[in-house]
Design an enzyme around this catalytic site. Sequence first.
Site, PDB file in Angstrom:
ATOM      1  N   LYS A   1      80.197  86.825  45.718  1.00  0.00           N
ATOM      2  CA  LYS A   1      79.686  87.340  44.285  1.00  0.00           C
ATOM      3  C   LYS A   1      79.656  85.918  43.407  1.00  0.00           C
ATOM      4  CE  LYS A   1      81.536  91.874  44.371  1.00  0.00           C
ATOM      5  NZ  LYS A   1      82.261  92.747  43.678  1.00  0.00           N
TER       6      LYS A   1
ATOM      7  N   SER B   1      82.459  98.316  41.880  1.00  0.00           N
ATOM      8  CA  SER B   1      82.561  96.935  41.084  1.00  0.00           C
ATOM      9  C   SER B   1      81.874  96.805  39.872  1.00  0.00           C
ATOM     10  CB  SER B   1      82.174  95.827  42.237  1.00  0.00           C
ATOM     11  OG  SER B   1      80.871  95.854  42.474  1.00  0.00           O
TER      12      SER B   1
END
Length: 788
Positions: free
Chosen positions: A733, A690
């Site tokens: 996140k 990511s």
Amino acid sequence: MTNNLKNINIDGPEVETRDLPLVPLRDMVLFPHMITPVFMGRSRSIKALSVAMEKDKRIFLVSQNDPDTIKPMASDLFTMGTQARITQMLRLPDGTVKALVEGECRGRLKSLRVVEDFVSAQFAVVEEISVYGPEAKACVRTATDAFEAYAKLSGAISKGLIQALGGLADDPGKLADSIAAHMPFKISDKKLLLNCTDIEERLFLLVKLIQEESEVFAMSQKIKGRVKEQMEKLQKKHYLNEQMTAIKREMGEDGEASHEFQELESKIKRKRMPKEAAAAVRREFEKLVQMSAMSSEATVVRNYIEWLLSLPWYRKSRIKMDIADARQILDKDHYGLEKPKERILEYLAVQMLVKKIRGPILCLVGPPGVGKTSLARSIARSTGRSFARISLGGVRDEAEIRGHRRTYIGAMPGKIIQTLKKIGYSNPVFCLDEVDKMSTDFRGDPSSALLEVLDPEQNQSFNDHYLDVDYDLSDILFVTTANTLHSIPAPLRDRMEVIQIPGYTEYEKERIANGFLIPKQLEANGLTPADAVFSKKAVLTVIRHYTREAGVRNLEREISSVCRKLVKNIVETGERKLHSLSVKSIHKHLGQPRFRDSMLEARDQVGIVNGLAWTQAGGELLTIETVTMPGKGNVSVTGKLGDVMKESASAAVSYVRSRSKELHISDDFYRKLDIHIHVPEGAIPKDGPSAGISMCTAVVSALTGQPVDRKTAMTGEITLRGRVLPVGGLKEKLIAAHATGITRVIISRENEKDITEIPSSIQKQMEICLVEEMGEVLKLALVAKKDV
């Protein structure tokens, strides 16, 4: 010889009175002139034996009227006993003593007295009334013939014994005692023979008892032939049981088991069980009746029967059908968590329309402290079911789930069956905690054993190794919890309905603290709402400066710490008043803040990008730094990164080299400059797909000198062609980005479907940009140099 057994002479003349240590016998009778082993376990008996060994090895043995009496007195003992000589004594490892004794003469018990740790008996030696002449020979011959006839009929008497008895024709009394000792008479009959001092009458009684025993044996052979035709397909032990039952019926006895067996049998009859389990219990009970109570196998069989009888096969708690009440309970216990709550209400609604549905298998996945286990407990409250919890963290043995096989003493069912017995209901809410932390070793794979438990198509016939019969688990509402999904085996994960619980926003934490945690900790520490009031800014200070987590576990600890400080102050001063807790009070009680108000840079920087990472504790802001320096084109990546992140860095550099003209970067930068990519907090391992676009942005910023917007964060993977790939853990996140002051987040357009899971409060305060190519990321993230 007299034919009146009621007038047996037991009043033989007494020769002398003696005093010897006493040993009571439970289920046996010792005759004079007989040598037999005696096992002793009672401390008084062992002490009496030791005292006798120290003196003349003489001891007095008397049978008890009731074998269960532990400390018999004179009234509990038979009148007639036997003086014996100890020929051998052996102490066994289990503490009991084995003694080989030889009977010498009859003795009539007079009195008992306790001497130290044993009992001494005063008894009179009884002289036997002899028989002489032709009568003696007739008695001896009749008894010998009867005994030989029985031996020939039964085949249980050795020829050597019969020959040895032939040498006792001149001693009728010894002959009678020897025959009586080797016949399978009842204890009461043997006591009667021992009590008989007239040898003629003793021989007459002996002949009668032998004839009765012979008739019983002959009848058993007849019954055996009659029953055998019907019992050919049954097991041998079952046949023997039927044979004994038939024998007792012919003898006029009731044939009932002991009181203990009767009680157990009545429980079996009253217990409602499936056919398979009922047949297993009945089969094991019939085996138990035939076993010796002292055998280890009897203990195993008895425990197995008790387990089957104690399980709640059909006992169910009544399930609440009030959806409004269930919603109220769930909302009272938990703030937020709308998706899990909605799933439970759906289950109740379906159950109101359908008579029976199989219990759903819910898997609550989320970081520690978000309330997964407590939510399972609330599900039980809202549905009216019992609640059971099993922690699977660190479980390595398959037998913990399926149970042990009944091949040794100490075998037990698995945790599922054990917990059902403890609860007493067959339809509880079952919380299987930490299902992602099971291990595998040589003892088996417990996660594979769970497949049958959690499969709605199989758990209606779950087979525990110990029970060895099917048990229906389909009525149980299973709730499993886990921190991560990737460590759960795919077949097991496929059986469960996964519900993600990513974490709480700052707003949700504040509501939870005021509505749940503060009242709970005030009560736990002996305070009332009149003793302490937390201001809104005080609660936010604790959330922002003293905790950084996805859940609220540490938040509760900090609130508890403040409450304890207040309690200490009240106890020391003896004054109880209202404490208004402000930001200043929080700093006083908890010390210096552990976290800064914001982790963002004070200004936009070149080569510094805010990435977003996912951890087991929730989302986290990941700062990525890049610098360039004169060199030969070396690229170094530091920060204890995993292989995936190192590959992302390589892909980012390759992308920049392939697009150097478009990015206005010198074509030969890779020959003249070294690039160093660093992710701080190098002691913490970091890996995952990511950080690709974050690293690429940092490299471009460092090479072009353009700063990166400090309030912009990004997450996504990059391909060599510059395509932005989607990532997981988006909700966690974005919650972390919002908590640290980020106002704009760049994600892959393919993650657009995940935006619906983001709390609306965060969506309103944060700009979420969807991109497909790396060029779009750079346009959004990089700012002009004049803005520095």
